[in-house]
Scaffold this motif. Structure first.
Motif, PDB file in Angstrom:
ATOM      1  N   VAL A 159     -21.768 -14.729  20.263  1.00  0.00           N
ATOM      2  CA  VAL A 159     -21.874 -15.575  21.456  1.00  0.00           C
ATOM      3  C   VAL A 159     -21.246 -16.939  21.164  1.00  0.00           C
ATOM      4  CG1 VAL A 159     -23.389 -16.403  23.274  1.00  0.00           C
ATOM      5  CG2 VAL A 159     -24.062 -14.419  21.925  1.00  0.00           C
ATOM      6  N   SER A 160     -20.348 -17.379  22.029  1.00  0.00           N
ATOM      7  CA  SER A 160     -19.681 -18.677  21.881  1.00  0.00           C
ATOM      8  C   SER A 160     -19.922 -19.522  23.123  1.00  0.00           C
ATOM      9  CB  SER A 160     -18.170 -18.495  21.664  1.00  0.00           C
ATOM     10  OG  SER A 160     -17.914 -17.751  20.496  1.00  0.00           O
ATOM     11  N   GLY A 161     -20.183 -20.797  22.905  1.00  0.00           N
ATOM     12  CA  GLY A 161     -20.322 -21.762  23.998  1.00  0.00           C
ATOM     13  C   GLY A 161     -19.237 -22.817  23.889  1.00  0.00           C
ATOM     14  N   ASN A 162     -18.450 -22.992  24.935  1.00  0.00           N
ATOM     15  CA  ASN A 162     -17.331 -23.936  24.919  1.00  0.00           C
ATOM     16  C   ASN A 162     -17.517 -24.978  26.018  1.00  0.00           C
ATOM     17  OD1 ASN A 162     -15.127 -22.714  22.991  1.00  0.00           O
ATOM     18  ND2 ASN A 162     -16.028 -21.014  24.127  1.00  0.00           N
ATOM     19  N   PRO A 163     -17.648 -26.272  25.653  1.00  0.00           N
ATOM     20  CA  PRO A 163     -17.777 -27.317  26.676  1.00  0.00           C
ATOM     21  C   PRO A 163     -16.436 -27.628  27.328  1.00  0.00           C
ATOM     22  CG  PRO A 163     -17.748 -28.309  24.492  1.00  0.00           C
ATOM     23  CD  PRO A 163     -17.703 -26.812  24.279  1.00  0.00           C
ATOM     24  N   VAL A 164     -16.471 -27.976  28.615  1.00  0.00           N
ATOM     25  CA  VAL A 164     -15.280 -28.373  29.362  1.00  0.00           C
ATOM     26  C   VAL A 164     -15.498 -29.802  29.840  1.00  0.00           C
ATOM     27  CG1 VAL A 164     -13.778 -27.887  31.314  1.00  0.00           C
ATOM     28  CG2 VAL A 164     -14.879 -25.999  30.089  1.00  0.00           C
ATOM     29  N   PHE A 165     -14.581 -30.713  29.466  1.00  0.00           N
ATOM     30  CA  PHE A 165     -14.705 -32.129  29.800  1.00  0.00           C
ATOM     31  C   PHE A 165     -13.595 -32.534  30.770  1.00  0.00           C
ATOM     32  CE2 PHE A 165     -16.318 -31.566  25.473  1.00  0.00           C
ATOM     33  CZ  PHE A 165     -17.596 -32.104  25.589  1.00  0.00           C
ATOM     34  N   ASP A 166     -13.871 -33.604  31.545  1.00  0.00           N
ATOM     35  CA  ASP A 166     -12.822 -34.152  32.400  1.00  0.00           C
ATOM     36  C   ASP A 166     -12.011 -35.171  31.613  1.00  0.00           C
ATOM     37  OD1 ASP A 166     -14.362 -36.440  32.217  1.00  0.00           O
ATOM     38  OD2 ASP A 166     -15.033 -36.422  34.299  1.00  0.00           O
ATOM     39  N   GLU A 167     -11.092 -35.849  32.290  1.00  0.00           N
ATOM     40  CA  GLU A 167     -10.213 -36.795  31.599  1.00  0.00           C
ATOM     41  C   GLU A 167     -10.971 -37.963  31.003  1.00  0.00           C
ATOM     42  OE1 GLU A 167      -7.316 -37.956  34.423  1.00  0.00           O
ATOM     43  OE2 GLU A 167      -6.273 -36.015  34.435  1.00  0.00           O
ATOM     44  N   ASP A 168     -12.142 -38.283  31.547  1.00  0.00           N
ATOM     45  CA  ASP A 168     -12.938 -39.402  31.033  1.00  0.00           C
ATOM     46  C   ASP A 168     -13.939 -38.953  29.972  1.00  0.00           C
ATOM     47  OD1 ASP A 168     -11.672 -41.123  32.815  1.00  0.00           O
ATOM     48  OD2 ASP A 168     -13.081 -40.628  34.415  1.00  0.00           O
ATOM     49  N   GLY A 169     -13.888 -37.699  29.570  1.00  0.00           N
ATOM     50  CA  GLY A 169     -14.789 -37.220  28.540  1.00  0.00           C
ATOM     51  C   GLY A 169     -16.164 -36.821  29.049  1.00  0.00           C
ATOM     52  N   LYS A 170     -16.317 -36.727  30.373  1.00  0.00           N
ATOM     53  CA  LYS A 170     -17.607 -36.333  30.943  1.00  0.00           C
ATOM     54  C   LYS A 170     -17.698 -34.815  31.002  1.00  0.00           C
ATOM     55  CE  LYS A 170     -20.448 -36.833  35.107  1.00  0.00           C
ATOM     56  NZ  LYS A 170     -20.510 -37.379  36.486  1.00  0.00           N
ATOM     57  N   LEU A 171     -18.859 -34.287  30.588  1.00  0.00           N
ATOM     58  CA  LEU A 171     -19.048 -32.834  30.578  1.00  0.00           C
ATOM     59  C   LEU A 171     -19.078 -32.297  32.001  1.00  0.00           C
ATOM     60  CD1 LEU A 171     -19.658 -30.271  28.868  1.00  0.00           C
ATOM     61  CD2 LEU A 171     -22.086 -30.757  29.248  1.00  0.00           C
ATOM     62  N   LEU A 172     -18.247 -31.294  32.276  1.00  0.00           N
ATOM     63  CA  LEU A 172     -18.199 -30.667  33.589  1.00  0.00           C
ATOM     64  C   LEU A 172     -18.872 -29.298  33.581  1.00  0.00           C
ATOM     65  CD1 LEU A 172     -14.520 -31.429  34.669  1.00  0.00           C
ATOM     66  CD2 LEU A 172     -16.596 -32.629  35.363  1.00  0.00           C
ATOM     67  N   GLN A 173     -18.523 -28.478  32.601  1.00  0.00           N
ATOM     68  CA  GLN A 173     -19.018 -27.106  32.563  1.00  0.00           C
ATOM     69  C   GLN A 173     -19.204 -26.666  31.121  1.00  0.00           C
ATOM     70  OE1 GLN A 173     -15.662 -25.283  34.573  1.00  0.00           O
ATOM     71  NE2 GLN A 173     -16.788 -25.081  36.485  1.00  0.00           N
ATOM     72  N   VAL A 174     -19.938 -25.596  30.956  1.00  0.00           N
ATOM     73  CA  VAL A 174     -20.026 -24.904  29.671  1.00  0.00           C
ATOM     74  C   VAL A 174     -19.711 -23.430  29.949  1.00  0.00           C
ATOM     75  CG1 VAL A 174     -21.510 -24.191  27.771  1.00  0.00           C
ATOM     76  CG2 VAL A 174     -21.698 -26.513  28.694  1.00  0.00           C
TER      77      VAL A 174
END
Length: 698
Positions: A326-341
């Motif tokens: 199982v892998s969890g990958n964070p997705v950030f916007d251009e400002d480094g704010k977490l959007l999704q996992v």
């Protein structure tokens, strides 16, 4: 909108019935007014005298103006208006000069029709400018024509949308300027809305309406907007919808389970494989918190670990006779704010069952793989380093190897300084020459000088009859690595400094210097600058050696290299001893958590030890030495890093203990057992911490 009180001539004192015509004229001159009210002793209005009547009475009267009472010039029953009356309403009253009286009967001023006309003109002029400002500020273009079809008005937006519309367009026929259908509106007298038309490459939408005055069509107005961008956006939206459909098809067709959550851990999208593994359906899973699903599916707080580390996290779970990766990958916007996992779940059970079937195919690939590895290791001399730290070291070596500068290698024992030195040699123009390594700390001080510089025959008692060539001469046209340079004797350091400066040596017992062509590399795990301050190392020698410093990071700072190194040494010792061994996921996790004080050398020795002493083909975590467990327990300490109220400190300690327990055991049940509390207590604490984080200001 303006009122009478704003434009009237205010009066503080009126004329009385005792004033003469002369006094009335003087009063009118003082207040600069064409008239003035006359009141009796009780303040009741008697009438109004005007400048015109006063002058007539004076001219046509034989008596002196001072003798004529102003009552003879009074106009009875004048028009009376209120100060709160609107100017338009006042204009409807017929008067040349009106008296302004408050509700309580007090006379407060006079208003002439001329002053009223000026005020109304100013108000109309303001309204026209206001209307022009409103029209010009509108986002839509506006064009107005008269009953003859000639343009009478347009706004700035119309000029922007139609280049044909300019100031010279006023008075021109609309069909000569821009065909927008206003002539049809004049003919039919009907309003039309959302009419689409094109001019050139642009698309517009228009509302048209007639201008009707006293039942007659006196013109028409068109309001239009350029929707070319909207059309383009509509097409892009359709493309996005199609792309989203394709993406959904890809997600659904994946053989891995996929789950997408928002930053709060709420499930937003899953595929059919994830539904199958979690034994749920989309309606039940979407909208739920991922923490609820994790406990049932793979028993690890993966989402919380991703939030803590802010980087991808991978776990291996064996549950219900299934092996899950199982892998969890964070997705950030251009400002480094977490959007999704994005959580990727792969069932490894079937793959493990196929492992035996792949052994034969793997043997066929081994020869090709060896060729590939030898090619890949060519540039790094067989050294393993895939992380950014080692990539930077290899890149620096690639640049430095082609020059003759002296290089000083820094790094802890076991990090591979000798391998880096050999790599510098093999990548240099001296690769065909000898590579000589001398450990300065392994040779007694009394022998080190002769080993380095050599000696002539009969140089000292016990010397060889034919003399001896030193390391410097042996390394002629090649490279000499002085390992553990920090142990180099202080009394020999001046002689080494001379070699670095003059590139010549004098053997013991010799008289003539000999030229040498040697590149000098030095390596140490000691702090040479501290040794300089302690008087144990010469500063000038340090500067001669430290032309190009290369710092090799310890293994604990390059965890991404641990698994490649483990696999490399496993393959090495498998070939050496002729048997196969594999490492369990728990052993790999323990290797990743260990600090490796002995660095790569310790890792190599540990792999060899485990492969030799293991009784089975799978190396288990129980076979690891006690040092791994003690290291793990040290890393589990909690800490409070600043002063804070006691209650906050207790909460912080609880948070750290729970995080450490979850990271180590992967299950709230196991974490609760390790902490000596109920599982429900751990779940409640985690929920409270998440609420606190959500309520805290960003």
């Amino acid at each position: 909108m303006r009122w009478v009180e704003e434009v009237m001539t205010p009066l503080s004192v009126c004329l009385s019935d005792t004033n003469s015509c002369l006094e009335a004229l003087q009063r009118l001159s003082e207040i600069n007014s064409s008239g003035c009210p006359v009141v009796d002793k009780a303040g009741e209005l008697l009438g109004i005298v005007t400048m015109k009547v006063l002058i007539e009475r004076t001219i046509h009267n034989d008596r002196s103006p001072a003798e004529v009472s102003c009552l003879e010039a009074v106009e009875r029953n004048p028009v009376v208006i209120k100060p709160s009356l609107r100017l338009a309403e006042a204009w409807a009253c017929q008067f040349d000069l009106a008296v302004v009286i408050e509700e309580d009967g007090q006379v407060v001023g006079v208003l002439s029709r001329a002053d009223l006309a000026v005020a109304l003109y100013q108000e109309a002029e303001f309204q026209v400018k206001e209307l022009e400002a409103i029209l010009n500020s509108a986002h839509n273009g506006i064009v107005v024509i008269n009953s003859d079809g000639r343009i009478t008005s347009f706004n700035n937006r119309a000029v922007q949308l139609f280049t044909e519309v300019s100031r010279e367009a006023i008075g021109r026929h609309v069909l000569d300027v821009v065909p927008i259908g206003l002539m049809e509106t004049l003919e039919t007298g009907k309003s039309e809305y959302s009419q689409e038309f094109r001019v050139g490459q642009r698309t517009y939408i228009m509302n048209r309406a007639p201008v009707i005055q006293e039942g007659q069509i006196t013109g028409a107005v068109g309001v239009f907007q350029d929707i070319s961008e909207i059309k383009s956006l509509s097409q892009e939206l359709a493309a996005v919808k199609e792309l989203n459909s394709e993406l959904n098809s890809i997600i659904q067709s994946s053989t891995d389970g996929l789950c997408v959550t928002d930053s709060a851990g709420i499930v937003r999208r899953i595929n059919r494989i994830f539904q199958k593994v979690s034994l749920g359906n989309a309606q039940d899973l979407i909208g739920r918190g991922i923490q609820e699903i994790e406990e049932a599916v793979y028993g690890h707080p993966l989402f919380d670990l991703v939030l803590q580390r802010k980087q991808p996290v991978t776990i291996i779970d064996n549950k219900n006779n299934r092996s899950l990766l199982v892998s969890g990958n964070p997705v950030f916007d251009e400002d480094g704010k977490l959007l999704q996992v994005v959580i990727n779940l792969r069932d490894m059970t079937f793959l493990n069952q196929m492992q035996q079937e792949l052994i034969d195919a793997k043997r066929i690939r081994e020869n090709c793989q060896e060729l590939s590895e030898s090619r890949d290791h060519l540039e790094t001399g067989g050294m393993i380093g895939t992380g950014p730290e080692m990539i930077r070291v290899f890149e620096l070596i690639r640049r430095v190897a082609k020059v003759e500068s002296t290089v000083l290698l820094f790094g802890e024992s076991g990090v591979g300084k000798e391998g880096i030195g050999k790599l510098l040699h093999t990548q240099s123009n001296r690769a065909e020459g000898p590579f000589i390594k001398l450990n300065c700390g392994a040779i007694p001080e009394q022998l080190l000088e002769s080993e380095l510089f050599g000696y002539e025959q009969g140089a000292f008692t016990g010397a060889r009859r034919e003399g001896k060539i030193g390391m410097f001469e042996l390394a002629h046209n090649g490279t000499l690595l002085l390992d553990e340079i920090g142990d180099f004797p202080l009394n020999l350091q001046p002689k080494l400094l001379r070699v670095l400066q003059e590139r010549e040596i004098v053997p013991i017992g010799g008289a003539m210097p000999r030229q040498i062509n040697v590149r000098i590399l030095a390596a140490t795990h000691k702090d040479l600058e501290e040794m300089i301050r302690a008087g144990q190392f010469r500063e000038d020698l340090y500067f001669r050696l430290n032309v190009v410093p290369i710092s090799i990071p310890p293994l604990r700072q390059r965890h991404e290299d641990i698994i490649p190194l483990l696999n490399h040494f496993r393959d090495k010792f498998s070939k050496k001893y002729g048997f196969k061994r594999e490492f369990s996921p728990e052993v790999i996790e323990a290797f990743l958590e260990y600090d490796w004080p002995g660095n790569v050398r310790e890792l190599e020795n540990m792999v060899e030890r485990l492969m030799v002493v293991s009784a089975g083909d799978l190396i288990q975590v129980s076979q690891l030495p006690i040092s791994f467990k003690s290291s793990s327990s040290k890393s589990a300490r909690v800490s409070v890093n600043s002063l804070m109220p006691l209650k906050e400190a207790v909460d912080e300690v609880e948070r750290q203990l729970i995080d450490k327990a979850l990271e180590k055991f992967g299950s709230t049940y196991k974490a609760a057992a390790a902490l000596g509390v109920n599982q429900s207590t751990v779940v409640r604490r985690m929920a409270r911490f998440r609420r606190t984080d959500a309520e805290s200001p960003a």
